[in-house]
Write a protein that holds these residues in place. Structure first.
Motif, PDB file in Angstrom:
ATOM      1  N   ASP A 153       5.588   6.219  12.730  1.00 18.03           N
ATOM      2  CA  ASP A 153       6.948   6.362  13.222  1.00 18.03           C
ATOM      3  C   ASP A 153       7.907   6.593  12.050  1.00 18.03           C
ATOM      4  O   ASP A 153       7.799   5.934  11.022  1.00 18.03           O
ATOM      5  N   SER A 154       8.808   7.527  12.217  1.00 16.36           N
ATOM      6  CA  SER A 154       9.840   7.728  11.208  1.00 16.36           C
ATOM      7  C   SER A 154      11.185   7.816  11.920  1.00 16.36           C
ATOM      8  O   SER A 154      11.264   8.211  13.081  1.00 16.36           O
ATOM      9  N   SER A 155      12.227   7.410  11.224  1.00 20.71           N
ATOM     10  CA  SER A 155      13.554   7.422  11.821  1.00 20.71           C
ATOM     11  C   SER A 155      14.606   7.526  10.726  1.00 20.71           C
ATOM     12  O   SER A 155      14.314   7.356   9.549  1.00 20.71           O
ATOM     13  N   TRP A 156      15.831   7.788  11.134  1.00 16.04           N
ATOM     14  CA  TRP A 156      16.964   7.836  10.219  1.00 16.04           C
ATOM     15  C   TRP A 156      18.129   7.106  10.866  1.00 16.04           C
ATOM     16  O   TRP A 156      18.204   6.996  12.086  1.00 16.04           O
ATOM     17  N   THR A 157      19.031   6.623  10.042  1.00 20.22           N
ATOM     18  CA  THR A 157      20.260   5.989  10.520  1.00 20.22           C
ATOM     19  C   THR A 157      21.408   6.401   9.621  1.00 20.22           C
ATOM     20  O   THR A 157      21.207   6.788   8.462  1.00 20.22           O
ATOM     21  N   GLY A 158      22.595   6.289  10.146  1.00 19.82           N
ATOM     22  CA  GLY A 158      23.793   6.549   9.371  1.00 19.82           C
ATOM     23  C   GLY A 158      24.881   5.576   9.778  1.00 19.82           C
ATOM     24  O   GLY A 158      24.867   5.037  10.889  1.00 19.82           O
ATOM     25  N   ALA A 159      25.811   5.343   8.882  1.00 20.59           N
ATOM     26  CA  ALA A 159      26.965   4.492   9.175  1.00 20.59           C
ATOM     27  C   ALA A 159      28.158   5.033   8.385  1.00 20.59           C
ATOM     28  O   ALA A 159      28.034   5.364   7.210  1.00 20.59           O
ATOM     29  N   THR A 160      29.276   5.143   9.060  1.00 19.51           N
ATOM     30  CA  THR A 160      30.510   5.606   8.439  1.00 19.51           C
ATOM     31  C   THR A 160      31.578   4.561   8.699  1.00 19.51           C
ATOM     32  O   THR A 160      31.710   4.089   9.827  1.00 19.51           O
ATOM     33  N   ARG A 161      32.306   4.178   7.653  1.00 20.49           N
ATOM     34  CA  ARG A 161      33.348   3.168   7.835  1.00 20.49           C
ATOM     35  C   ARG A 161      34.461   3.359   6.826  1.00 20.49           C
ATOM     36  O   ARG A 161      34.261   3.949   5.775  1.00 20.49           O
ATOM     37  N   ASP A 186       0.802  -1.215   0.000  1.00 20.04           N
ATOM     38  CA  ASP A 186       0.000   0.000   0.000  1.00 20.04           C
ATOM     39  C   ASP A 186       0.841   1.273   0.000  1.00 20.04           C
ATOM     40  O   ASP A 186       0.295   2.375   0.063  1.00 20.04           O
ATOM     41  N   LEU A 187       2.156   1.125  -0.019  1.00 19.87           N
ATOM     42  CA  LEU A 187       3.105   2.241   0.029  1.00 19.87           C
ATOM     43  C   LEU A 187       2.951   3.078   1.295  1.00 19.87           C
ATOM     44  O   LEU A 187       3.219   4.275   1.302  1.00 19.87           O
ATOM     45  N   ASP A 188       2.503   2.434   2.391  1.00 15.46           N
ATOM     46  CA  ASP A 188       2.363   3.122   3.674  1.00 15.46           C
ATOM     47  C   ASP A 188       3.633   3.041   4.513  1.00 15.46           C
ATOM     48  O   ASP A 188       3.906   3.933   5.303  1.00 15.46           O
ATOM     49  N   ASN A 189       4.367   1.967   4.398  1.00 17.94           N
ATOM     50  CA  ASN A 189       5.598   1.752   5.151  1.00 17.94           C
ATOM     51  C   ASN A 189       6.749   1.724   4.161  1.00 17.94           C
ATOM     52  O   ASN A 189       6.839   0.817   3.330  1.00 17.94           O
ATOM     53  N   ASN A 190       7.627   2.718   4.255  1.00 18.86           N
ATOM     54  CA  ASN A 190       8.680   2.888   3.264  1.00 18.86           C
ATOM     55  C   ASN A 190      10.032   3.009   3.942  1.00 18.86           C
ATOM     56  O   ASN A 190      10.149   3.634   4.993  1.00 18.86           O
ATOM     57  N   GLN A 191      11.044   2.416   3.317  1.00 16.59           N
ATOM     58  CA  GLN A 191      12.423   2.515   3.785  1.00 16.59           C
ATOM     59  C   GLN A 191      13.324   2.719   2.573  1.00 16.59           C
ATOM     60  O   GLN A 191      13.071   2.144   1.517  1.00 16.59           O
ATOM     61  N   PHE A 192      14.352   3.531   2.746  1.00 21.49           N
ATOM     62  CA  PHE A 192      15.336   3.663   1.677  1.00 21.49           C
ATOM     63  C   PHE A 192      16.705   3.916   2.286  1.00 21.49           C
ATOM     64  O   PHE A 192      16.838   4.369   3.421  1.00 21.49           O
ATOM     65  N   ASN A 193      17.706   3.596   1.512  1.00 22.15           N
ATOM     66  CA  ASN A 193      19.085   3.742   1.954  1.00 22.15           C
ATOM     67  C   ASN A 193      19.933   4.160   0.758  1.00 22.15           C
ATOM     68  O   ASN A 193      19.720   3.691  -0.357  1.00 22.15           O
ATOM     69  N   VAL A 194      20.875   5.037   0.990  1.00 20.68           N
ATOM     70  CA  VAL A 194      21.808   5.449  -0.045  1.00 20.68           C
ATOM     71  C   VAL A 194      23.207   5.418   0.566  1.00 20.68           C
ATOM     72  O   VAL A 194      23.368   5.676   1.762  1.00 20.68           O
ATOM     73  N   SER A 195      24.185   5.058  -0.236  1.00 23.51           N
ATOM     74  CA  SER A 195      25.562   5.061   0.263  1.00 23.51           C
ATOM     75  C   SER A 195      26.505   5.460  -0.862  1.00 23.51           C
ATOM     76  O   SER A 195      26.167   5.363  -2.045  1.00 23.51           O
ATOM     77  N   PHE A 196      27.662   5.943  -0.459  1.00 13.77           N
ATOM     78  CA  PHE A 196      28.690   6.249  -1.449  1.00 13.77           C
ATOM     79  C   PHE A 196      30.049   5.868  -0.892  1.00 13.77           C
ATOM     80  O   PHE A 196      30.273   5.883   0.314  1.00 13.77           O
ATOM     81  N   ASP A 197      30.927   5.482  -1.801  1.00 15.89           N
ATOM     82  CA  ASP A 197      32.320   5.161  -1.494  1.00 15.89           C
ATOM     83  C   ASP A 197      33.199   6.195  -2.179  1.00 15.89           C
ATOM     84  O   ASP A 197      32.956   6.551  -3.335  1.00 15.89           O
TER      85      ASP A 197
END
Length: 170
Positions: A77-85, A41-52
């Motif tokens: 509920d909405s949230s964000w995350t990040g990761a650096t490596r 139903d496009l009610d719950n959405n998640q996306f992720n982007v990364s670059f090297d």
């Protein structure tokens, strides 16, 4: 029978054969990757982007930094995350298909995550469409830890991260 050469010619245009992919010591790399998911139903959405961003230290060994950012909108509920490596990868061969194997270490942060460190192996495949342009698929296994004693205890509780993207050497 008259169309057979035309079909062969069209295949050669869209499927490059024999690309000599040979990044050299000192070449830089940039890869952009992403992923996403939604319910029906496009009610719950998640996306992720990364670059090297990195550099070849030898003709086959690249080191660099990878940054990921993700967002989720799960109903109320909405949230964000990040990761650096940081990462180091060894590329096998110098043909149009180049498998690679490496390792990374970094940290994860954001809403609803236990801000901590992680490290682990990674592997993937680069397919060079041109000498400097490639498609990349990759998987990494992240072992989370707050101190060195946690690594052995948490190895079985890690997470797999997958990505697909487009990259360039320059």
């Amino acid at each position: 029978m008259k169309f057979k050469p035309l079909i062969v010619s069209a295949c050669l245009v869209f499927v490059p054969l024999g690309v000599t992919a040979a990044p050299s010591t000192g070449d830089k790399l940039f890869t952009l990757a992403g992923s996403g998911s939604s319910d029906k139903d496009l009610d719950n959405n998640q996306f992720n982007v990364s670059f090297d961003v990195g550099q070849y230290m030898t003709d086959q060994t690249a080191v660099g930094i990878r940054q990921s950012a993700g967002a989720a909108d799960l109903g109320d509920d909405s949230s964000w995350t990040g990761a650096t490596r940081v990462f180091a990868d060894y590329h096998f061969g110098r043909a149009d298909m180049q498998p690679f194997l490496g390792a990374n270490i970094g940290g994860i942060y954001g809403d609803g995550v236990d801000e901590t460190f992680f490290a682990g192996p990674e592997f993937g495949l680069k397919y060079y469409m041109k000498r400097e342009t490639y498609l990349s698929v990759q998987a990494e296994y992240q072992v989370f830890f707050d101190n060195s004693n946690d690594v052995e205890n948490n190895y079985d509780n890690g997470a797999f991260v997958y990505s697909a993207g487009l990259g360039i050497n320059f």
